[in-house]
Write a protein that holds these residues in place. Structure first.
Motif, PDB file in Angstrom:
ATOM      1  N   ILE A  62       0.750  -1.174   0.060  1.00 37.06           N
ATOM      2  CA  ILE A  62       0.010   0.043   0.036  1.00 37.06           C
ATOM      3  C   ILE A  62       0.850   1.237  -0.175  1.00 37.06           C
ATOM      4  CG2 ILE A  62      -1.926   1.077   1.044  1.00 37.06           C
ATOM      5  CD1 ILE A  62      -2.440  -1.606   2.704  1.00 37.06           C
ATOM      6  N   ASP A  63       0.633   1.916  -0.952  1.00 38.82           N
ATOM      7  CA  ASP A  63       1.454   3.381  -1.064  1.00 38.82           C
ATOM      8  C   ASP A  63       0.694   4.345  -2.126  1.00 38.82           C
ATOM      9  OD1 ASP A  63       4.603   4.224  -0.186  1.00 38.82           O
ATOM     10  OD2 ASP A  63       3.614   5.482  -1.516  1.00 38.82           O
ATOM     11  N   PHE A  64       0.774   5.500  -1.780  1.00 36.44           N
ATOM     12  CA  PHE A  64       0.028   6.438  -3.104  1.00 36.44           C
ATOM     13  C   PHE A  64       1.129   7.137  -3.736  1.00 36.44           C
ATOM     14  CE2 PHE A  64       1.291   9.027   0.953  1.00 36.44           C
ATOM     15  CZ  PHE A  64       1.800  10.120   0.185  1.00 36.44           C
ATOM     16  N   ASP A  65       2.262   7.083  -3.404  1.00 34.93           N
ATOM     17  CA  ASP A  65       3.415   7.824  -3.854  1.00 34.93           C
ATOM     18  C   ASP A  65       4.121   7.235  -5.320  1.00 34.93           C
ATOM     19  OD1 ASP A  65       4.578  10.385  -3.925  1.00 34.93           O
ATOM     20  OD2 ASP A  65       5.680   9.856  -2.040  1.00 34.93           O
ATOM     21  N   ARG A  66       4.704   8.086  -6.056  1.00 36.07           N
ATOM     22  CA  ARG A  66       5.488   7.588  -7.166  1.00 36.07           C
ATOM     23  C   ARG A  66       6.948   7.671  -6.982  1.00 36.07           C
ATOM     24  NH1 ARG A  66       2.528   8.124 -12.357  1.00 36.07           N
ATOM     25  NH2 ARG A  66       0.614   9.333 -11.714  1.00 36.07           N
ATOM     26  N   VAL A  67       7.817   7.009  -7.572  1.00 39.32           N
ATOM     27  CA  VAL A  67       9.242   6.965  -7.409  1.00 39.32           C
ATOM     28  C   VAL A  67       9.831   8.176  -7.930  1.00 39.32           C
ATOM     29  CG1 VAL A  67      11.385   5.704  -7.996  1.00 39.32           C
ATOM     30  CG2 VAL A  67       9.149   4.581  -7.746  1.00 39.32           C
ATOM     31  N   GLU A  68      10.664   8.650  -7.077  1.00 40.77           N
ATOM     32  CA  GLU A  68      11.532  10.075  -7.347  1.00 40.77           C
ATOM     33  C   GLU A  68      12.927   9.738  -7.329  1.00 40.77           C
ATOM     34  OE1 GLU A  68       9.940  13.724  -5.640  1.00 40.77           O
ATOM     35  OE2 GLU A  68       8.406  12.530  -4.813  1.00 40.77           O
ATOM     36  N   LEU A  69      13.438  10.743  -7.895  1.00 43.99           N
ATOM     37  CA  LEU A  69      15.076  10.615  -7.848  1.00 43.99           C
ATOM     38  C   LEU A  69      15.608  10.483  -6.500  1.00 43.99           C
ATOM     39  CD1 LEU A  69      17.891  10.687  -9.297  1.00 43.99           C
ATOM     40  CD2 LEU A  69      17.894  12.999  -9.788  1.00 43.99           C
ATOM     41  N   VAL A  70      15.042  11.439  -5.917  1.00 38.06           N
ATOM     42  CA  VAL A  70      15.559  11.615  -4.344  1.00 38.06           C
ATOM     43  C   VAL A  70      15.236  10.284  -3.464  1.00 38.06           C
ATOM     44  CG1 VAL A  70      15.621  14.187  -4.326  1.00 38.06           C
ATOM     45  CG2 VAL A  70      13.386  12.746  -3.540  1.00 38.06           C
ATOM     46  N   ASN A  71      14.415   9.365  -4.050  1.00 37.70           N
ATOM     47  CA  ASN A  71      14.342   8.234  -3.114  1.00 37.70           C
ATOM     48  C   ASN A  71      15.360   7.288  -3.466  1.00 37.70           C
ATOM     49  OD1 ASN A  71      10.742   8.311  -4.265  1.00 37.70           O
ATOM     50  ND2 ASN A  71      11.660   9.252  -2.795  1.00 37.70           N
ATOM     51  N   LEU A  72      16.201   7.075  -4.441  1.00 39.47           N
ATOM     52  CA  LEU A  72      16.829   6.177  -4.975  1.00 39.47           C
ATOM     53  C   LEU A  72      18.225   5.822  -4.161  1.00 39.47           C
ATOM     54  CD1 LEU A  72      16.855   6.278  -8.816  1.00 39.47           C
ATOM     55  CD2 LEU A  72      15.299   5.096  -7.423  1.00 39.47           C
ATOM     56  N   HIS A  73      18.596   6.902  -3.250  1.00 42.50           N
ATOM     57  CA  HIS A  73      19.645   6.618  -2.451  1.00 42.50           C
ATOM     58  C   HIS A  73      19.246   5.639  -1.192  1.00 42.50           C
ATOM     59  CE1 HIS A  73      18.250   9.142   1.243  1.00 42.50           C
ATOM     60  NE2 HIS A  73      17.588   9.300   0.550  1.00 42.50           N
ATOM     61  N   ARG A  74      17.934   5.194  -1.003  1.00 44.08           N
ATOM     62  CA  ARG A  74      17.598   4.190  -0.069  1.00 44.08           C
ATOM     63  C   ARG A  74      16.491   3.368  -0.216  1.00 44.08           C
ATOM     64  NH1 ARG A  74      14.568   8.652   1.578  1.00 44.08           N
ATOM     65  NH2 ARG A  74      12.415   8.192   2.599  1.00 44.08           N
ATOM     66  N   GLN A  75      15.597   3.612  -1.134  1.00 44.79           N
ATOM     67  CA  GLN A  75      14.549   2.741  -1.553  1.00 44.79           C
ATOM     68  C   GLN A  75      14.950   1.860  -2.581  1.00 44.79           C
ATOM     69  OE1 GLN A  75      10.971   5.153  -1.848  1.00 44.79           O
ATOM     70  NE2 GLN A  75      11.854   6.619  -0.224  1.00 44.79           N
ATOM     71  N   GLN A  76      14.243   0.848  -2.442  1.00 45.69           N
ATOM     72  CA  GLN A  76      14.632  -0.464  -3.635  1.00 45.69           C
ATOM     73  C   GLN A  76      13.854  -0.097  -4.934  1.00 45.69           C
ATOM     74  OE1 GLN A  76      17.183  -2.564  -3.404  1.00 45.69           O
ATOM     75  NE2 GLN A  76      17.524  -2.530  -1.221  1.00 45.69           N
TER      76      GLN A  76
END
Lengths: 217, 64
Positions: A62-76
């Motif tokens: 469950i999540d409402f959000d989209r993948v962003e560049l600033v997520n990639l340092h810690r998210q898979q």
């Protein structure tokens, strides 16, 4: 040349491999479990991959959000997935890792109004939001209205503090809390992949221990 | 005495809401457990702390 599809093991091979690693009884518990992951950021994306690898039968993402560049340092997520819904991107990754995991995907923001419906079939609920108020909301909601479920929440994993301060506590019989309890995501260093992964691993490990009926921490 | 997060406080007779306000706890970022059970948010104002109570206030911080 070979085709990739030929390399994917059959369901029987898959189950045999997992049972060989975990033992049949434990693997049966894992494969018959449904685990909800509320929030697919640094915690939730790592947690989902851990649980899919362990052979959990059904994951509710469950999540409402989209993948962003600033997520990639810690998210898979991968650079090629920027702009996509996290639910869809993670489902794609999970199917590559563990092709037979059953995925139930909800691209919504969880509110008290529909949380019960979203979480209805989950045996264990993981709180893996980023926002402190959302964490508290879900925790209170589950503990107040779904007292027969297990809740594995997280608080405090930002920064470059010692890895050894991330821990799991059993707050009440069915409420586990992972993290150091204090390190907020808004400090100068912010969230660092390794420490977020540690906390997600604590959550995943707690889920597996609950399923193994090892309830103490 | 009332034990809150491991520390003794002279709060018997006070409500949970009074303690939370004095301790500067934002009710939107916490969960409260009292003697092993969750205290529903709607009951903070009517929960009167008693001698011997064991209370844990879980404060959530952002990040995930």
């Amino acid at each position: 040349m070979w085709e990739v599809v030929e390399l994917i093991p059959t369901r029987e091979e898959w189950n045999r491999a997992l049972s060989g690693r975990h033992g049949e009884e434990l693997q049966n518990r894992f494969s018959s479990a449904a685990v909800a992951i509320c929030g697919l950021g640094g915690l939730g994306s790592n947690l989902a991959i851990c649980l899919a690898r362990a052979g959990i039968g059904r994951l509710i993402l469950i999540d409402f959000d989209r993948v962003e560049l600033v997520n990639l340092h810690r998210q898979q997520y991968r650079a090629s997935q920027i702009g996509r819904y996290k639910t869809e991107a993670l489902a794609e990754t999970l199917r590559e890792i563990a092709p037979y995991v059953e995925l139930e995907v909800h691209t919504v923001r969880i509110t008290e109004e529909h949380a019960a419906e979203l979480l209805r079939s989950a045996d264990i609920i993981c709180e893996s939001f980023d926002d402190a108020e959302a964490k508290a909301m879900l925790t209170n909601f589950v503990l107040e209205t779904m007292p027969d479920r297990y809740l594995v929440a997280a608080s405090g994993m930002a920064g470059l503090g010692s890895a050894n301060t991330i821990r799991t506590r059993r707050v009440t019989e069915r409420f586990y809390l992972c993290g150091d309890g204090v390190s907020e995501g808004n400090g100068t260093v912010g969230l660092v992949s390794s420490r977020v992964m540690l906390c997600a691993a604590h959550q995943a490990h707690t889920v597996l221990r609950i399923l193994a009926e090892e309830f103490e921490v | 005495m009332v034990k809150i997060n491991g520390e003794e406080h002279d709060l018997a007779g006070k409500t949970l809401a009074e303690y939370l306000a004095a301790a500067d706890c934002d009710p939107k970022r916490i969960a409260v457990e009292r003697n092993g059970a969750i205290v529903p948010k709607a009951q903070y104002g009517e929960t009167v702390l008693q001698d011997g109570d064991l209370v844990e206030v879980v404060r959530f911080v952002g990040g995930g």
